[in-house]
Write a protein that holds these residues in place. Structure first.
Motif, PDB file in Angstrom:
ATOM      1  N   SER A 158      67.073  29.473  52.488  1.00 22.06           N
ATOM      2  CA  SER A 158      66.132  28.470  52.995  1.00 22.06           C
ATOM      3  C   SER A 158      66.772  27.634  54.097  1.00 22.06           C
ATOM      4  O   SER A 158      66.153  27.367  55.135  1.00 22.06           O
ATOM      5  CB  SER A 158      65.669  27.562  51.852  1.00 22.06           C
ATOM      6  N   VAL A 159      68.011  27.236  53.877  1.00 25.47           N
ATOM      7  CA  VAL A 159      68.733  26.477  54.904  1.00 25.47           C
ATOM      8  C   VAL A 159      68.898  27.318  56.163  1.00 25.47           C
ATOM      9  O   VAL A 159      68.741  26.825  57.293  1.00 25.47           O
ATOM     10  CB  VAL A 159      70.109  26.020  54.375  1.00 25.47           C
ATOM     11  N   ALA A 160      69.188  28.609  55.986  1.00 21.70           N
ATOM     12  CA  ALA A 160      69.351  29.498  57.138  1.00 21.70           C
ATOM     13  C   ALA A 160      68.065  29.611  57.947  1.00 21.70           C
ATOM     14  O   ALA A 160      68.091  29.642  59.184  1.00 21.70           O
ATOM     15  CB  ALA A 160      69.802  30.880  56.667  1.00 21.70           C
ATOM     16  N   VAL A 161      66.922  29.657  57.253  1.00 22.11           N
ATOM     17  CA  VAL A 161      65.634  29.733  57.941  1.00 22.11           C
ATOM     18  C   VAL A 161      65.391  28.471  58.768  1.00 22.11           C
ATOM     19  O   VAL A 161      64.953  28.536  59.923  1.00 22.11           O
ATOM     20  CB  VAL A 161      64.488  29.942  56.925  1.00 22.11           C
ATOM     21  N   ILE A 162      65.683  27.312  58.187  1.00 17.14           N
ATOM     22  CA  ILE A 162      65.487  26.057  58.904  1.00 17.14           C
ATOM     23  C   ILE A 162      66.395  25.985  60.128  1.00 17.14           C
ATOM     24  O   ILE A 162      65.974  25.576  61.222  1.00 17.14           O
ATOM     25  CB  ILE A 162      65.751  24.854  57.971  1.00 17.14           C
ATOM     26  N   VAL A 163      67.659  26.378  59.967  1.00 13.72           N
ATOM     27  CA  VAL A 163      68.592  26.359  61.094  1.00 13.72           C
ATOM     28  C   VAL A 163      68.140  27.332  62.179  1.00 13.72           C
ATOM     29  O   VAL A 163      68.217  27.028  63.375  1.00 13.72           O
ATOM     30  CB  VAL A 163      70.019  26.701  60.611  1.00 13.72           C
ATOM     31  N   ALA A 164      67.649  28.499  61.767  1.00 15.66           N
ATOM     32  CA  ALA A 164      67.161  29.469  62.746  1.00 15.66           C
ATOM     33  C   ALA A 164      65.960  28.914  63.516  1.00 15.66           C
ATOM     34  O   ALA A 164      65.868  29.057  64.745  1.00 15.66           O
ATOM     35  CB  ALA A 164      66.785  30.776  62.050  1.00 15.66           C
ATOM     36  N   ALA A 165      65.040  28.268  62.796  1.00 16.93           N
ATOM     37  CA  ALA A 165      63.877  27.675  63.454  1.00 16.93           C
ATOM     38  C   ALA A 165      64.310  26.563  64.402  1.00 16.93           C
ATOM     39  O   ALA A 165      63.771  26.426  65.517  1.00 16.93           O
ATOM     40  CB  ALA A 165      62.908  27.127  62.409  1.00 16.93           C
ATOM     41  N   ALA A 166      65.294  25.769  63.984  1.00 19.70           N
ATOM     42  CA  ALA A 166      65.808  24.705  64.852  1.00 19.70           C
ATOM     43  C   ALA A 166      66.454  25.290  66.097  1.00 19.70           C
ATOM     44  O   ALA A 166      66.309  24.745  67.207  1.00 19.70           O
ATOM     45  CB  ALA A 166      66.816  23.851  64.084  1.00 19.70           C
ATOM     46  N   SER A 167      67.163  26.391  65.950  1.00 23.73           N
ATOM     47  CA  SER A 167      67.813  27.027  67.096  1.00 23.73           C
ATOM     48  C   SER A 167      66.780  27.521  68.105  1.00 23.73           C
ATOM     49  O   SER A 167      66.937  27.339  69.319  1.00 23.73           O
ATOM     50  CB  SER A 167      68.692  28.192  66.626  1.00 23.73           C
ATOM     51  N   VAL A 168      65.720  28.136  67.576  1.00 20.86           N
ATOM     52  CA  VAL A 168      64.673  28.639  68.469  1.00 20.86           C
ATOM     53  C   VAL A 168      64.016  27.493  69.229  1.00 20.86           C
ATOM     54  O   VAL A 168      63.793  27.577  70.448  1.00 20.86           O
ATOM     55  CB  VAL A 168      63.626  29.434  67.662  1.00 20.86           C
ATOM     56  N   THR A 169      63.683  26.420  68.525  1.00 20.77           N
ATOM     57  CA  THR A 169      63.025  25.296  69.189  1.00 20.77           C
ATOM     58  C   THR A 169      63.945  24.628  70.203  1.00 20.77           C
ATOM     59  O   THR A 169      63.495  24.181  71.268  1.00 20.77           O
ATOM     60  CB  THR A 169      62.573  24.253  68.164  1.00 20.77           C
ATOM     61  N   LEU A 177      59.416  22.609  63.221  1.00 24.95           N
ATOM     62  CA  LEU A 177      60.359  22.587  62.102  1.00 24.95           C
ATOM     63  C   LEU A 177      59.670  22.185  60.794  1.00 24.95           C
ATOM     64  O   LEU A 177      60.024  22.693  59.723  1.00 24.95           O
ATOM     65  CB  LEU A 177      61.502  21.627  62.403  1.00 24.95           C
ATOM     66  N   VAL A 178      58.709  21.295  60.881  1.00 23.61           N
ATOM     67  CA  VAL A 178      57.965  20.901  59.680  1.00 23.61           C
ATOM     68  C   VAL A 178      57.197  22.094  59.122  1.00 23.61           C
ATOM     69  O   VAL A 178      57.183  22.335  57.903  1.00 23.61           O
ATOM     70  CB  VAL A 178      57.002  19.734  60.000  1.00 23.61           C
ATOM     71  N   VAL A 179      56.557  22.864  60.010  1.00 23.90           N
ATOM     72  CA  VAL A 179      55.832  24.060  59.568  1.00 23.90           C
ATOM     73  C   VAL A 179      56.797  25.058  58.931  1.00 23.90           C
ATOM     74  O   VAL A 179      56.494  25.670  57.900  1.00 23.90           O
ATOM     75  CB  VAL A 179      55.084  24.703  60.744  1.00 23.90           C
ATOM     76  N   ALA A 180      57.977  25.223  59.546  1.00 22.47           N
ATOM     77  CA  ALA A 180      58.988  26.126  58.970  1.00 22.47           C
ATOM     78  C   ALA A 180      59.415  25.649  57.582  1.00 22.47           C
ATOM     79  O   ALA A 180      59.594  26.456  56.660  1.00 22.47           O
ATOM     80  CB  ALA A 180      60.194  26.217  59.896  1.00 22.47           C
ATOM     81  N   ALA A 181      59.571  24.335  57.434  1.00 23.43           N
ATOM     82  CA  ALA A 181      59.959  23.788  56.130  1.00 23.43           C
ATOM     83  C   ALA A 181      58.875  24.034  55.089  1.00 23.43           C
ATOM     84  O   ALA A 181      59.165  24.305  53.918  1.00 23.43           O
ATOM     85  CB  ALA A 181      60.245  22.292  56.258  1.00 23.43           C
ATOM     86  N   VAL A 182      57.610  23.953  55.511  1.00 20.04           N
ATOM     87  CA  VAL A 182      56.505  24.232  54.585  1.00 20.04           C
ATOM     88  C   VAL A 182      56.566  25.678  54.115  1.00 20.04           C
ATOM     89  O   VAL A 182      56.353  25.978  52.934  1.00 20.04           O
ATOM     90  CB  VAL A 182      55.157  23.930  55.258  1.00 20.04           C
ATOM     91  N   TYR A 183      56.867  26.601  55.034  1.00 22.75           N
ATOM     92  CA  TYR A 183      57.019  28.002  54.648  1.00 22.75           C
ATOM     93  C   TYR A 183      58.110  28.158  53.589  1.00 22.75           C
ATOM     94  O   TYR A 183      57.950  28.897  52.607  1.00 22.75           O
ATOM     95  CB  TYR A 183      57.380  28.851  55.869  1.00 22.75           C
ATOM     96  N   VAL A 184      59.232  27.491  53.804  1.00 24.28           N
ATOM     97  CA  VAL A 184      60.353  27.599  52.861  1.00 24.28           C
ATOM     98  C   VAL A 184      59.954  27.071  51.491  1.00 24.28           C
ATOM     99  O   VAL A 184      60.186  27.712  50.457  1.00 24.28           O
ATOM    100  CB  VAL A 184      61.574  26.834  53.403  1.00 24.28           C
ATOM    101  N   VAL A 185      59.344  25.884  51.463  1.00 24.54           N
ATOM    102  CA  VAL A 185      58.922  25.294  50.184  1.00 24.54           C
ATOM    103  C   VAL A 185      57.871  26.169  49.511  1.00 24.54           C
ATOM    104  O   VAL A 185      57.884  26.353  48.290  1.00 24.54           O
ATOM    105  CB  VAL A 185      58.382  23.868  50.415  1.00 24.54           C
ATOM    106  N   ALA A 186      56.972  26.726  50.313  1.00 22.11           N
ATOM    107  CA  ALA A 186      55.935  27.583  49.754  1.00 22.11           C
ATOM    108  C   ALA A 186      56.532  28.806  49.075  1.00 22.11           C
ATOM    109  O   ALA A 186      56.081  29.223  48.002  1.00 22.11           O
ATOM    110  CB  ALA A 186      54.958  28.013  50.854  1.00 22.11           C
ATOM    111  N   ASN A 187      57.548  29.382  49.688  1.00 25.79           N
ATOM    112  CA  ASN A 187      58.191  30.546  49.077  1.00 25.79           C
ATOM    113  C   ASN A 187      58.876  30.179  47.758  1.00 25.79           C
ATOM    114  O   ASN A 187      58.873  30.972  46.801  1.00 25.79           O
ATOM    115  CB  ASN A 187      59.208  31.155  50.041  1.00 25.79           C
ATOM    116  N   LEU A 188      59.456  29.001  47.691  1.00 21.50           N
ATOM    117  CA  LEU A 188      60.054  28.547  46.438  1.00 21.50           C
ATOM    118  C   LEU A 188      58.986  28.378  45.361  1.00 21.50           C
ATOM    119  O   LEU A 188      59.186  28.731  44.198  1.00 21.50           O
ATOM    120  CB  LEU A 188      60.799  27.229  46.660  1.00 21.50           C
ATOM    121  N   LEU A 189      57.834  27.844  45.758  1.00 27.25           N
ATOM    122  CA  LEU A 189      56.740  27.677  44.808  1.00 27.25           C
ATOM    123  C   LEU A 189      56.206  29.034  44.329  1.00 27.25           C
ATOM    124  O   LEU A 189      55.802  29.175  43.175  1.00 27.25           O
ATOM    125  CB  LEU A 189      55.607  26.867  45.446  1.00 27.25           C
TER     126      LEU A 189
END
Length: 312
Positions: free
Chosen positions: A12-23, A284-296
């Motif tokens: 999940s952290v890797a996904v957020i960092v990747a999204a931050a890198s792209v932005t 990044l907020v949308v990416a974080a929602v994806y991460v939380v959704a996958n955990l749920l």
């Protein structure tokens, strides 16, 4: 279990960092000098500025720092809750987004719940209920799944708000005013979830344990609810993690059609004014929602069948 949790958190952290890198690199890819664009935005002029005139902005936002330094500052800021400063509002991006995030999340969660109710209702009432009902159910799902959110929203607005005047044109945040925006997002998603659930539902109905349940005297509705539905919704639950993030993105359309507050309005304003930190923050907020959704989704798997949760 501990290992799975650690791996999930790390990914999940890797996904957020990747999204931050792209932005971050997307901001650099925008044509023109960032300081010049920001100065033109603040002054309402369109001209070239001297290095001395741009120096305060370059110093404030670190535009003169090496790219590596800027990147590390941006990424590490995520873990401090720092998404940068809005160019137009001159406030922290997290503060700008945070003030509008709750209405968008409320709209998104409500739309997902309604989509599930519609999908399950159509599935339970039409699957293997005769050729006519099954055909109508399949046709409904195929039709609604293909509808774009913008078209659905405009039709609902014109019919139920403008012509019939059942709902307000400008919805606001009231429960009654939220109905049309929720349906705008829920109807296409319900068709998609229904298609996935229908295929699995039909297969499960032919399983031996369903026949056994019927021979024991259980009613058809009881069999469908207690036995078949539990197994049939698993593929659709997998897609719910994706759907939750997609609905956040779709909320941008609904919020602008119905004049609702939310990150959709913030995003449109930020794009029009080239407020790149705010645009990046919303991504990044949308990416974080994806991460939380996958955990749920993982938790939902475990609740339905612990063996499925462990397998993941």
């Amino acid at each position: 279990m501990i290992r799975r949790i650690v791996v999930k958190v790390a990914s999940s952290v890797a996904v957020i960092v990747a999204a931050a890198s792209v932005t971050f690199f997307a901001q650099l890819a925008v044509p023109g000098d960032r300081a010049t664009a920001l100065m033109n935005l603040q002054t309402g002029q369109d001209k070239k500025w001297t290095a001395q005139e741009l120096a305060p902005l370059n110093d404030r936002y670190g535009f003169d720092d090496p790219i590596v330094v800027q990147y590390l500052h941006y990424v590490t800021g995520l873990f401090r809750g720092d998404l940068g400063t809005s160019y137009t509002q001159k406030r922290p991006v997290l503060e700008v987004i945070g003030g509008q995030l709750l209405p968008s999340l409320t709209l998104t969660v409500a739309a997902l719940a309604v989509a599930w109710l519609l999908a399950l209702g159509v599935t339970l009432l039409t699957v293997k209920r005769g050729r006519l009902l099954s055909g109508l159910g399949s046709a409904w799902e195929a039709l609604t799944a293909s509808l774009p959110h913008y078209w659905v929203g405009v039709v609902l607005l014109v019919v139920f708000a403008v012509q019939l005047r059942v709902f307000p044109i400008i919805g606001g945040t009231s429960a009654w005013g939220t109905v049309l925006p929720v349906l705008t997002l829920a109807i296409p998603l319900a068709g998609f979830l229904g298609q996935v659930t229908r295929d699995e539902f039909e297969q499960v109905l032919d399983q031996p344990f369903v026949t056994t349940a019927r021979t024991r005297g259980m009613s058809d509705l009881g069999v469908r609810l207690r036995h078949v539905l539990r197994h049939a919704v698993v593929p659709a639950i997998t897609l719910s993690g994706w759907a939750l993030g997609a609905l956040i993105a779709g909320a941008v359309i609904a919020e602008n059609i119905f004049g609702r507050p939310g990150i959709g309005q913030v995003l449109v304003t930020a794009v029009n004014t080239r407020d790149l930190p705010t645009v990046s923050g919303i991504v990044l907020v949308v990416a974080a929602v994806y991460v939380v959704a996958n955990l749920l989704v993982d938790l939902a798997y475990a609740a339905i069948d612990p063996r499925l949760g462990g397998a993941r």
